[in-house]
Design a protein around this motif. Sequence first.
Motif, PDB file in Angstrom:
ATOM      1  N   LEU A  20      35.643   0.448  25.410  1.00  0.00           N
ATOM      2  CA  LEU A  20      34.788  -0.812  25.373  1.00  0.00           C
ATOM      3  C   LEU A  20      33.726  -0.564  24.349  1.00  0.00           C
ATOM      4  O   LEU A  20      33.280  -1.364  23.539  1.00  0.00           O
ATOM      5  CB  LEU A  20      33.980  -1.010  26.696  1.00  0.00           C
ATOM      6  CG  LEU A  20      33.083  -2.222  26.681  1.00  0.00           C
ATOM      7  CD1 LEU A  20      33.650  -3.601  26.738  1.00  0.00           C
ATOM      8  CD2 LEU A  20      32.277  -1.941  28.104  1.00  0.00           C
ATOM      9  N   LEU A  21      33.065   0.658  24.349  1.00  0.00           N
ATOM     10  CA  LEU A  21      32.141   0.872  23.393  1.00  0.00           C
ATOM     11  C   LEU A  21      32.491   1.435  22.021  1.00  0.00           C
ATOM     12  O   LEU A  21      31.718   1.363  21.058  1.00  0.00           O
ATOM     13  CB  LEU A  21      31.068   2.050  24.111  1.00  0.00           C
ATOM     14  CG  LEU A  21      30.410   1.834  25.282  1.00  0.00           C
ATOM     15  CD1 LEU A  21      29.716   3.039  26.062  1.00  0.00           C
ATOM     16  CD2 LEU A  21      29.563   0.700  25.184  1.00  0.00           C
ATOM     17  N   GLY A  22      33.534   1.883  21.935  1.00  0.00           N
ATOM     18  CA  GLY A  22      34.191   2.408  20.853  1.00  0.00           C
ATOM     19  C   GLY A  22      33.829   3.847  20.012  1.00  0.00           C
ATOM     20  O   GLY A  22      33.825   4.166  18.946  1.00  0.00           O
ATOM     21  N   HIS A  23      33.213   4.322  21.158  1.00  0.00           N
ATOM     22  CA  HIS A  23      32.577   5.826  20.914  1.00  0.00           C
ATOM     23  C   HIS A  23      32.592   6.495  22.109  1.00  0.00           C
ATOM     24  O   HIS A  23      32.852   6.261  23.203  1.00  0.00           O
ATOM     25  CB  HIS A  23      31.270   5.949  20.252  1.00  0.00           C
ATOM     26  CG  HIS A  23      30.506   5.577  20.988  1.00  0.00           C
ATOM     27  ND1 HIS A  23      29.736   6.277  21.931  1.00  0.00           N
ATOM     28  CD2 HIS A  23      29.800   4.342  20.906  1.00  0.00           C
ATOM     29  CE1 HIS A  23      28.840   5.422  22.343  1.00  0.00           C
ATOM     30  NE2 HIS A  23      28.732   4.143  21.759  1.00  0.00           N
ATOM     31  N   ARG A  24      32.692   8.075  21.869  1.00  0.00           N
ATOM     32  CA  ARG A  24      32.747   8.763  22.959  1.00  0.00           C
ATOM     33  C   ARG A  24      31.657   8.978  23.724  1.00  0.00           C
ATOM     34  O   ARG A  24      30.499   8.332  23.525  1.00  0.00           O
ATOM     35  CB  ARG A  24      33.028  10.530  22.520  1.00  0.00           C
ATOM     36  CG  ARG A  24      32.859  11.603  23.589  1.00  0.00           C
ATOM     37  CD  ARG A  24      33.191  12.752  22.786  1.00  0.00           C
ATOM     38  NE  ARG A  24      33.427  13.668  23.992  1.00  0.00           N
ATOM     39  CZ  ARG A  24      33.289  15.088  24.070  1.00  0.00           C
ATOM     40  NH1 ARG A  24      33.237  15.617  22.738  1.00  0.00           N
ATOM     41  NH2 ARG A  24      33.136  15.845  25.031  1.00  0.00           N
ATOM     42  N   VAL A  25      31.688   9.002  25.303  1.00  0.00           N
ATOM     43  CA  VAL A  25      30.615   8.969  26.355  1.00  0.00           C
ATOM     44  C   VAL A  25      30.493  10.423  26.733  1.00  0.00           C
ATOM     45  O   VAL A  25      31.444  11.048  27.244  1.00  0.00           O
ATOM     46  CB  VAL A  25      30.874   7.963  27.478  1.00  0.00           C
ATOM     47  CG1 VAL A  25      30.084   8.296  28.747  1.00  0.00           C
ATOM     48  CG2 VAL A  25      31.226   6.507  27.021  1.00  0.00           C
TER      49      VAL A  25
END
Length: 95
Positions: A20-25
């Motif tokens: 969803l965010l397009g980057h690592r959490v």
Amino acid sequence: LPLASQQSEIHKSKAFLEKLLGHRVNGFSYPNGAACEHTQSIVREAEFVFACASHNDVARRGGNPYYLPRFWVGDWDGRAFFRWLQLWLRGPVGR
């Protein structure tokens, strides 16, 4: 939840958020603020970098990055929060 359910939910939620965010959490927050060693292991295996619990304390060098403390902050307006923060930063005499 049983450990198998925790594992599934943690891994699936991380994958969903990253897509969803397009980057690592990198961070995780335990839903009820506490976690046993097994749950912390699941969070570590899911490749989170850190996780927050809900006990009031200060994070210290060498502490467990998968069970970090945090401060409870009330539903205060800006002035009340600022006063609390000033008192906390000043701390006990000799701190």
